[in-house]
Design a protein around this motif. Sequence first.
Motif, PDB file in Angstrom:
ATOM      1  N   MET B  72       1.514  12.110   6.712  1.00 43.46           N
ATOM      2  CA  MET B  72       1.412  10.662   6.698  1.00 43.46           C
ATOM      3  C   MET B  72       0.322  10.187   7.653  1.00 43.46           C
ATOM      4  O   MET B  72      -0.432   9.275   7.342  1.00 43.46           O
ATOM      5  N   ALA B  75      -2.888  10.763   6.078  1.00 40.71           N
ATOM      6  CA  ALA B  75      -3.107   9.834   4.970  1.00 40.71           C
ATOM      7  C   ALA B  75      -3.550   8.464   5.467  1.00 40.71           C
ATOM      8  O   ALA B  75      -4.255   7.751   4.769  1.00 40.71           O
ATOM      9  N   LEU B  98      -1.820   0.052  -5.811  1.00 46.57           N
ATOM     10  CA  LEU B  98      -0.721  -0.189  -4.863  1.00 46.57           C
ATOM     11  C   LEU B  98      -0.205   1.117  -4.260  1.00 46.57           C
ATOM     12  O   LEU B  98       0.279   1.156  -3.135  1.00 46.57           O
ATOM     13  N   MET B  99      -0.330   2.209  -5.037  1.00 44.84           N
ATOM     14  CA  MET B  99       0.100   3.504  -4.513  1.00 44.84           C
ATOM     15  C   MET B  99      -0.658   3.870  -3.246  1.00 44.84           C
ATOM     16  O   MET B  99      -0.161   4.599  -2.401  1.00 44.84           O
ATOM     17  N   GLY B 100      -1.902   3.360  -3.117  1.00 49.20           N
ATOM     18  CA  GLY B 100      -2.665   3.625  -1.906  1.00 49.20           C
ATOM     19  C   GLY B 100      -1.994   3.059  -0.669  1.00 49.20           C
ATOM     20  O   GLY B 100      -2.277   3.465   0.447  1.00 49.20           O
ATOM     21  N   ARG B 102       1.016   3.529  -0.010  1.00 44.67           N
ATOM     22  CA  ARG B 102       2.133   4.424   0.300  1.00 44.67           C
ATOM     23  C   ARG B 102       2.232   4.831   1.777  1.00 44.67           C
ATOM     24  O   ARG B 102       3.312   4.788   2.357  1.00 44.67           O
ATOM     25  N   PRO B 103       1.108   5.196   2.439  1.00 38.88           N
ATOM     26  CA  PRO B 103       1.253   5.616   3.834  1.00 38.88           C
ATOM     27  C   PRO B 103       1.687   4.483   4.748  1.00 38.88           C
ATOM     28  O   PRO B 103       2.047   4.717   5.893  1.00 38.88           O
ATOM     29  N   LEU B 105       3.845   1.685   3.687  1.00 38.93           N
ATOM     30  CA  LEU B 105       5.024   0.892   3.362  1.00 38.93           C
ATOM     31  C   LEU B 105       6.229   1.751   3.029  1.00 38.93           C
ATOM     32  O   LEU B 105       6.131   2.946   2.811  1.00 38.93           O
ATOM     33  N   TRP B 107      10.043   1.307   0.731  1.00 39.80           N
ATOM     34  CA  TRP B 107      10.342   1.252  -0.683  1.00 39.80           C
ATOM     35  C   TRP B 107       9.764  -0.009  -1.326  1.00 39.80           C
ATOM     36  O   TRP B 107       9.260  -0.003  -2.413  1.00 39.80           O
ATOM     37  N   SER B 109       7.270  -3.220  -1.714  1.00 42.73           N
ATOM     38  CA  SER B 109       5.921  -3.642  -1.371  1.00 42.73           C
ATOM     39  C   SER B 109       5.994  -5.109  -0.951  1.00 42.73           C
ATOM     40  O   SER B 109       6.597  -5.929  -1.622  1.00 42.73           O
ATOM     41  N   GLU B 111       4.408  -8.921   0.296  1.00 37.00           N
ATOM     42  CA  GLU B 111       3.392  -9.856  -0.173  1.00 37.00           C
ATOM     43  C   GLU B 111       2.020  -9.453   0.385  1.00 37.00           C
ATOM     44  O   GLU B 111       1.016  -9.537  -0.290  1.00 37.00           O
ATOM     45  N   ASP B 115      -1.522  -8.744  -1.502  1.00 37.33           N
ATOM     46  CA  ASP B 115      -2.768  -9.412  -1.149  1.00 37.33           C
ATOM     47  C   ASP B 115      -3.889  -8.408  -0.935  1.00 37.33           C
ATOM     48  O   ASP B 115      -5.010  -8.596  -1.395  1.00 37.33           O
ATOM     49  N   GLN B 153      -5.656   2.447   1.051  1.00 41.30           N
ATOM     50  CA  GLN B 153      -5.071   3.297   2.084  1.00 41.30           C
ATOM     51  C   GLN B 153      -5.515   2.851   3.479  1.00 41.30           C
ATOM     52  O   GLN B 153      -4.939   3.271   4.458  1.00 41.30           O
TER      53      GLN B 153
END
Lengths: 457, 255, 331
Positions: B72, B75, B98-100, B102-103, B105, B107, B109, B111, B115, B153
């Motif tokens: 993590m 990442a 949005l997967m970017g 991941r490091p 957040l 579960w 996502s 606001e 943005d 990321q």
Amino acid sequence: MATATGESHTVTADEIREQYKKFVGRKIFFIFFFIALIVGITGVSTSLGSADLTVWDSYSSILRKPFPNTFESKYIFTLDDVPGSDGERLKQYLIDEYGIVWVQSAEISKSADGKITITGEGDNNVEIMLDERDTEKMTVKISGDIDPGHRVNDFKVKEVNGELHIHESTWLADVCVWNLRLPRIILGIVAGIGLGLAGAVMQAILRNPLASPYTLGISSGAGFGASLAILAGAGFVGGKYLIIGNAFVFALLVSFIILGLSSRKGATPETMILAGIAMMYLFGAMTTILQYFGEAEAVKEAVFWMVGDLNRASWSVVTIVSVVIALCTPYLLAKSWDLNVMGAGDETAKSLGVNVKRTRVTTMIVSTVMVATIVSFTGTIGFIGLVAPHMTRLAIGGDNRYVLPVSGLLGAVILISADLVARRIIAPVILPVGAVTAFMGAPLFLYLIMRRRREYW
Amino acid sequence: MKLRVNNVEFAYNSTPVLESISMELDRSEMLGIVGPNGAGKSTLIRCVDRILTARGGTILLDENDISKMTRMEIARRMGYVPQTTTRVFPATVFDTVLMGRRPHLGWKSSEEDVDKVLEILELLGIMEFAMRDFNEISGGQQQKVLIARALAQEADILLLDEPTSNLDIRHQLEVMDIMKGIVRKKGISAIVAIHDLNLASRYTDRLLMMNGGRIFAAGDPESVLTVENIRRAYGVEALVKSDGERPYIIPVRPV
Amino acid sequence: MSVSTGRIALFVVVLLLTIVALVGSSVVTGSSAVTVDDAHSAILHKFFPDRYEPNWLADVCVWNLRFPRILLAILAGISLGAAGAIMQWALKNPLASPYTLGISHIVAFGTSITILFGFGYIGGKFVIIGAAGISALIATVIILYISSRRWATPERVVLIGIVMMILFGALTTILMYFGAAEAVKEAAFWMVGSLNRASWNVLAYMAGTIVLCAILLLLLIFLPSLFGVDERRIRTSAMVVASLLTAITVCFTGTIGFVGLLAPHICRRVIGDYPRFVIPVSGLVGAVLLLGSDLVARTVISPVILPVGVLTTLMGAPLLVYLIVREGIRG
């Protein structure tokens, strides 16, 4: 390919934000929609069977347990007020319910021990007396001018502030719903949730749209383990945990073989599934042999393990399965982001901070626990875990944060509807529900195999 | 010095792929890696991001050894842009980017994440594809989406594995322009493995030329892309012209 | 590489001897209280009526029960083994067999639906056989169509076959529930297969079909001019012959799995990949497999008789896994 520049309407961030909100809203709508659907089917399904109830009867019977006062059956009269202020009430009820108009003009009397007698002309007679053994029951005997000559029924007695209130009997509905039908339906719901969820997880971590507990042979492994434990002497009553444990051991064995195979170079989704199905046949054959070593009912037992049904439902079974599903589900849902990331490939997932290998193994183990528990009590019901995730993705897209819960709920919907069909289609014979789900699932499976050609050629 | 690679070795089974690789990456620098097929470009990039674990040597990120960092942590510092990805299951462009996050957040996502994603989509000019399926858009657009994911990321080093090799010339230029702009504007550094020597020459600040798992030449494009180096590394006779600033390579024939 | 006729001949002899040995041990084993001696004298009485005193029970047991069963095992084994070899050759698919292509289960469905419509085994035998034949042909046409597609890898074809097998298995199970009270047992017969329905009548039909198919195959192989020299057409016609063999076998034994998959692989391993030898020799291998499985099925937890299909599955499923994994690595 033309890049969309120039005159075309430029999309603003706010529009996308709005669209995205709608997109998420739709997913949440599906969650509630399926919950409502489950509630609806439960009502219909509990009302149908050898004794017919109305859907309302079954709902009120279900809700009477948690809310005894709100959902009490129809109040008829108070025992102390008959004969007297409630006499007319009782007469009206008898006329409405049984069509014995003669009570209108008949005399009501009550003996010292609380027995009410209404005597009309000729043989016409109604006796209402408290049951000697069951203090909550009153027996109603009607004879004379009624078809077929006489009739016996029950009233329900309820003590309120020292007075005995007499209600319509709910005995039949309660027995049908609580002892016979509801355990079966709730087992169907939790098993459906577990299988739908496990299927979605397995498809995600193996990146294989054909994967499911059934088509990977994991269910069959569990079935073999469970029947081995039963044959070795663990009864359904005492040795439940032993059965589940053994089912888990064999299911896990299959899971690891599949994981090992999936990490091989050149393992296509098809080869993985073929290997899974071959294991399904292998364990199926071994289970059948076990049955022959065991009881005389061998063939029937073997069919149970290979096709699957919900006939073994009971409240203790429902409790165990529900607890296991309730423990496993949060973990899998928590991992749904990581499953999304893994969908983009192992390398990308690693670069985004996901421990790919560990996530794959732990989620596989947790799903296997659920499958093993379910299979221990339902046999290998096929295709739920295959169909549910696909239909879910069709409706709400591929985001596993929503696919996982919706797929579970849809699995429950599919399983209890299939069970409803299995119970009713040639009633009173009950088909094994696994035969019905195979009938629904196999065509989808064919479609998926043939559609996949696009991605390869 | 942001990233320092010291004597890194790597082997698939017992076949050595990287041998004693050492290099450095500065802040706000775009470093190109060129070399023939099988030279170890992609392997080096994967080792730097610990997708593959280097057998020997050290990789220091701001003087911290990455082998001691959690996945993590890495990442959050480095983003990886693969050449292509095929998704088995559908995902919208928005969700892919949005997967970017991941490091950063859990579960849900927030606001703020939304943005950030919108801002990056705007920056790369792919806003109009936001709700389209990733598999349905063209290769050039997909490449931009993958870069967008790495940007989401919020890493300060981007690692790109041949980002232009499947693209037409317009998209090649667009993607490289975007990268150059990001490196300048955001103070990010980037390592780009690249096949096209002219693109490498035009867009990178510094070049490594690899051959047979070793660094063959390093320096500014002019000093690396010489007739002699191209002949020895690629076995190709080439003409090298210059527009006064950057060398241009015209391949002639294999030798 | 040349065909090693000696090797093939040796293998055939070994197979024939094994069959004889298996017949010998099968005929003297069984649940009934017939001793080995009784069984021997019952057999020999047929040939030397003067010298051997028959015992009535032994006579009935051996001649009416055991021999038909043994012969059915041999004939069904031959026909499944040969059908499997033909299918693997004709489709160029090492995973093909009557069972794994789903043909067996489609035949089982066709047959059981006919029975459900009231055609008994006694009166309507020809209707049932006809229905089996038609279902087999339909299944074969489907498989041929799928195999001719560009995307049809061996794995995909077999996967489709297996899904058809599951689908028609489920349909047959449901049918059984509509029909007799003995539903579960019937369903198991059609799904796992057994040799319990053996009788001299059944044997006559089976033997007739096998001879007919053998003649057709010989014509196909040795007189290609009859069918034209187009190899595709020969392969297609061979598939039809194989489906005929499948139909008659499933009709009387249910769906006994994996014999048709196993036999050709064993055979090719020993004698090499020469279709015109592999097809008949696979038949013999199939006979050995089925006869041996039946012997085990009858003795392993005697007096209970296991369904023979369970044992063949036990041997065949691991082979399928092995073949898939091997192909997987190669691919």
